[in-house]
Design a protein around this motif. Structure first.
Motif: not given
Length: 315
Positions: A226-244
């Motif tokens: 979603f972009g760095p800012e929204e990623n931070q809100q959603r994932y607590r990271s600037s980049t999206p997490p990989e599926y495990n």
């Protein structure tokens, strides 16, 4: 990605797996990806509203598949089922089993037909051209708030049917486009090209396409960016997490084509090296078998589905 369950029911194509399984005593349930012509209902939103289309194969995996699976199991009284997923059907299933690992216990066997998880050896030239122009189209879609792509349309389908059947030259051009997009094949019935073209448009969301473009560019099987800012809100990271993918503990059988330009043979093999419970990794025994051949190869029963039905008997 853009097709529908209708392709599983075309008897004049070679894709007989649904009928074969019914004749073998199985209940067969045909799923439709959110947003195609059979899946446009919502409790509060209309397909005419932009919010309706704000989903990708992530939502299909974490919401739609578990709802479908639970409905089937509750209706049939079974505790487990077989899952056959082609291309994006494999993508969403690996999302589900990674994010909601409790659903692994509801799988007898996962049968992945060129499952779309890794795209590191992607070589489809028309699709590559589309990816290059995607940023411009994405901005246009955002400006107009029109997020439905390639919707089912009878005039468009009539045009495609006409273009791929009107003359020898036009049929040859359509055949070349099929091979450049999906890969070389030795099983394409040229007379079926117009029918395939007509059935190719079921509709989907621009966000689904965007998620695939992200997957291809990043080389990572990860959640939506979603972009760095929204990623931070959603994932607590600037980049999206990989599926495990280590969480995918259900038995998985992977079938791949040697000349598949979308989900390459190497990417299918690489997926098998990551998953913890691989029942089988099998190259369809044909020198030329592409991504579309899982649906349309004229000998798909002998090359693939005879083996699939026998392997299901073991589970």
């Amino acid at each position: 990605m853009f097709m529908s369950s209708g392709l599983f029911l075309l008897k004049n194509l070679s894709f007989f797996i649904a009928y074969r399984l019914v004749d073998s005593g199985y209940d067969v349930w045909l799923g439709n990806a959110r947003g195609n012509l059979y899946s446009r209902n919502h409790t509060t939103l209309s397909p005419e509203e932009p919010e309706f289309w704000k989903f990708s194969w992530h939502e299909m995996g974490i919401y739609d598949l578990p709802a479908t699976i639970d409905y089937i199991l509750n209706t049939t009284g079974q505790s487990r089922l077989f899952y056959v997923g082609h291309s994006m059907g494999g993508t969403m299933l690996h999302v589900l089993l990674s994010v909601k690992p409790e659903y692994n216990a509801k799988m007898r066997l996962v049968i992945g037909l060129a499952p779309g998880v890794f795209y590191n050896h992607f070589s489809s030239l028309p699709t590559i051209s589309g990816i290059r122009s995607w940023p411009v189209l994405k901005e246009l879609l955002r400006a107009t708030e029109r997020y439905e792509l390639l919707p089912y349309s009878e005039p468009t389908i009539a045009l495609l049917y006409y273009l791929c059947s009107n003359s020898t030259v036009q049929m040859a051009a359509c055949e070349m486009l099929v091979e450049e997009t999906f890969g070389k094949t030795d099983g394409l019935n040229k007379s079926e090209i117009p029918l395939l073209a007509a059935m190719a448009l079921g509709g989907n969301s621009a966000f689904t396409t965007d998620h695939f473009v992200q997957l291809i560019k990043s080389g990572k099987f990860q959640q939506f960016d979603f972009g760095p800012e929204e990623n931070q809100q959603r994932y607590r990271s600037s980049t999206p997490p990989e599926y495990n993918l280590k969480m995918v503990t259900a038995p998985v059988a992977i079938h791949y084509g040697q000349t598949d330009k979308l989900v390459s043979d190497q990417d299918s093999i690489n997926l098998s090296k990551v998953l913890p419970n691989v029942a089988e990794v099998r190259r369809v025994p044909s020198e030329f078998f592409n991504h579309l051949d899982f649906i349309s190869h004229k000998r798909v029963n002998q090359l693939l589905y005879d083996h699939v039905v026998k392997s299901m008997e073991l589970y």
